[in-house]
Enzyme design. Structure first.
Site, PDB file in Angstrom:
ATOM      1  N   ASP A 110      48.373  96.265  71.701  1.00 41.17           N
ATOM      2  CA  ASP A 110      48.209  97.675  72.058  1.00 41.17           C
ATOM      3  C   ASP A 110      48.362  98.641  70.891  1.00 41.17           C
ATOM      4  OD1 ASP A 110      47.589  97.415  74.785  1.00 41.17           O
ATOM      5  OD2 ASP A 110      49.687  96.978  75.238  1.00 41.17           O
ATOM      6  N   ASP A 131      40.922  94.847  78.363  1.00 43.66           N
ATOM      7  CA  ASP A 131      41.450  96.083  77.778  1.00 43.66           C
ATOM      8  C   ASP A 131      41.426  96.052  76.240  1.00 43.66           C
ATOM      9  OD1 ASP A 131      42.591  94.995  80.118  1.00 43.66           O
ATOM     10  OD2 ASP A 131      44.189  96.459  80.179  1.00 43.66           O
TER      11      ASP A 131
HETATM   12  N1  GLY Z   1      45.988  98.216  79.299  1.00 43.01           N
HETATM   13  C1  GLY Z   1      46.735  98.156  80.491  1.00 43.01           C
HETATM   14  C2  GLY Z   1      46.116  98.865  81.628  1.00 43.01           C
HETATM   15  O1  GLY Z   1      44.975  99.262  81.613  1.00 43.01           O
HETATM   16  O2  GLY Z   1      46.808  99.046  82.600  1.00 43.01           O
END
Ligand code: GLY
Length: 402
Positions: A118, A180
């Site tokens: 992230d 993601d």
């Molecule tokens: N990247 C985590 C979500 O979209 O909840």
């Protein structure tokens, strides 16, 4: 005299074919400007509310409606600084710049993050926008460190950046990669150009190619999690973490994919990414479970549709991506994408999703879903819903002013 006047009004109504004229839709440019102004008011209140907690960033609200914050290590930490930078871009005041700078610096220590993927979200939404708007090289250096951190998570045998390391996922999956993760590639593409080093773009494009091959079903919906066998480099499992089921289409995941491949086409000019983005857009826009207001249910296959919760964050991400994608496709597709994006902006900017000033923990939008299977962050504001909504408003404004 009064009766005569009433008869005159009645006649006028009949003559026009109806007694009560339809309310006119607000011009889109006006709606966008007013919504950005409203977003600024919300966000200044939010910034003020955490001024004495210099290590906290907005996340969501609790059941009592009280603001829930996170430290810089939680994946959403970069979004509120990013909101402030976008609002500063729209209205360049010293106040907005000071707050944007203040909140950006709260996230700096995440440039060393190597235990999850992230770092792209956290650093590029904050420092990326900061550098883009100020040109201050301090921000640039942070992005370089963060990019070096992110590429430590790349495994060439698999061809992907690993998403998560921690429990409980580490027990279930050898090498989890979530859709993601496409969003973290923007920082690497940027770094490659800024630092004239193809290591970053090599990692980003290899990751995008591997994901294109393994994450999508025949209808171009995507799995949330694909885990890879670390010896063979091949997929070992295709599952979900935040969706309804392994085979369902988790709404935000479809948004991440759409946004990710649109952005990768912008950065590389690779037609395969454009085709993928169009295919994902078609899956979303033609889906019979996409509601009339174009804000998706939290999962396109949620069993309780039409009573399922909506996810405004997915709506905002899809909206922002569609506005960009509309610039790369045929005139016919462009019109279709922009028409849906306009409907999404009108929906999100209406009282159905937009909070009253001073309520909703000072977040702009209501009605997002974070993690339904966990029962956490269900039907709440989420900082990333606000980020992509403000981004979409700005993108639409730029398009209208072209
Ligand atoms: N990247 C985590 C979500 O979209 O909840």
């Amino acid at each position: 005299m009064y009766r005569q006047f009433l008869s005159f009004l009645l006649l006028l109504g009949l003559f026009n074919g109806c007694a009560t004229p339809e309310p006119k839709e607000k011009p889109l440019g006006q709606l966008v400007d007013e919504s950005l102004e409203f977003a600024t008011q919300h966000s200044l209140l939010m910034a003020e509310s955490l001024k004495d907690q210099p290590d906290r960033l907005p996340q969501t609200i609790d059941k009592e409606g009280k603001l829930v914050t996170c430290n810089s290590a939680w994946w959403v930490s970069g979004f509120f600084p990013g909101v402030l930078w976008y609002l500063y871009e729209n209205t360049p005041t010293d106040t907005l710049k000071d707050w944007a700078t203040n909140y950006t610096m709260r996230v700096e220590d995440q440039k060393y993050t190597t235990d999850n993927h992230d770092v792209g979200f956290m650093i590029f939404c904050s420092f990326g926008n900061a550098y883009r708007l100020t040109g201050d090289t301090l921000y640039r250096d942070v992005i370089r460190t963060a990019s070096n951190s992110l590429i430590t998570r790349f495994n060439p045998t698999i061809g992907c950046i690993r998403s998560w390391d921690y429990a409980p996922w580490s027990a279930k999956w050898q090498y989890p990669v979530i859709i993601d993760n496409m969003m973290n590639l923007e920082m690497l593409e940027w770094a490659s150009k800024a630092f004239d080093d193809t290591i970053y773009s090599h990692v980003a494009e290899t990751h995008a190619n591997t994901t294109l091959k393994n994450h999508f079903r025949d209808d171009f919906s995507s799995y949330h999690v694909v885990s890879y066998d670390t010896i063979s480099g091949q997929p070992e499992k295709k599952n979900t973490a935040q969706g309804y089921s392994d085979d369902s289409a988790w709404a935000r995941g479809q948004g991440w994919g759409l946004y990710g491949y649109t952005m990768m086409y912008r950065e590389t000019g690779n037609e395969a990414y454009l085709k993928q983005a169009e295919n994902i857009a078609d899956f979303i826009l033609n889906n019979p479970n996409l509601p009339e207001d174009k804000i998706p249910y939290w999962d396109f296959d949620a069993p309780d549709i039409p009573n399922a919760k909506r996810d405004a964050s997915a709506g905002a991400i899809i909206c922002s991506a569609l506005i960009e994608l509309s610039q790369y496709v045929s005139a016919e597709k462009s019109k279709a994408y922009l028409s849906v994006a306009e409907m999404q902006l009108r929906s999100l900017s209406s009282p159905a999703y937009q909070a009253n000033l001073g309520e909703n923990g000072n977040f702009i939008l209501e009605h997002s879903v974070g993690h339904m299977p966990n029962g956490t962050e269900v039907d709440v504001p989420l900082t990333y819903a606000d980020y992509y909504y403000v981004e979409a408003l700005l993108r639409m404004k730029k398009l209208l002013n072209k």
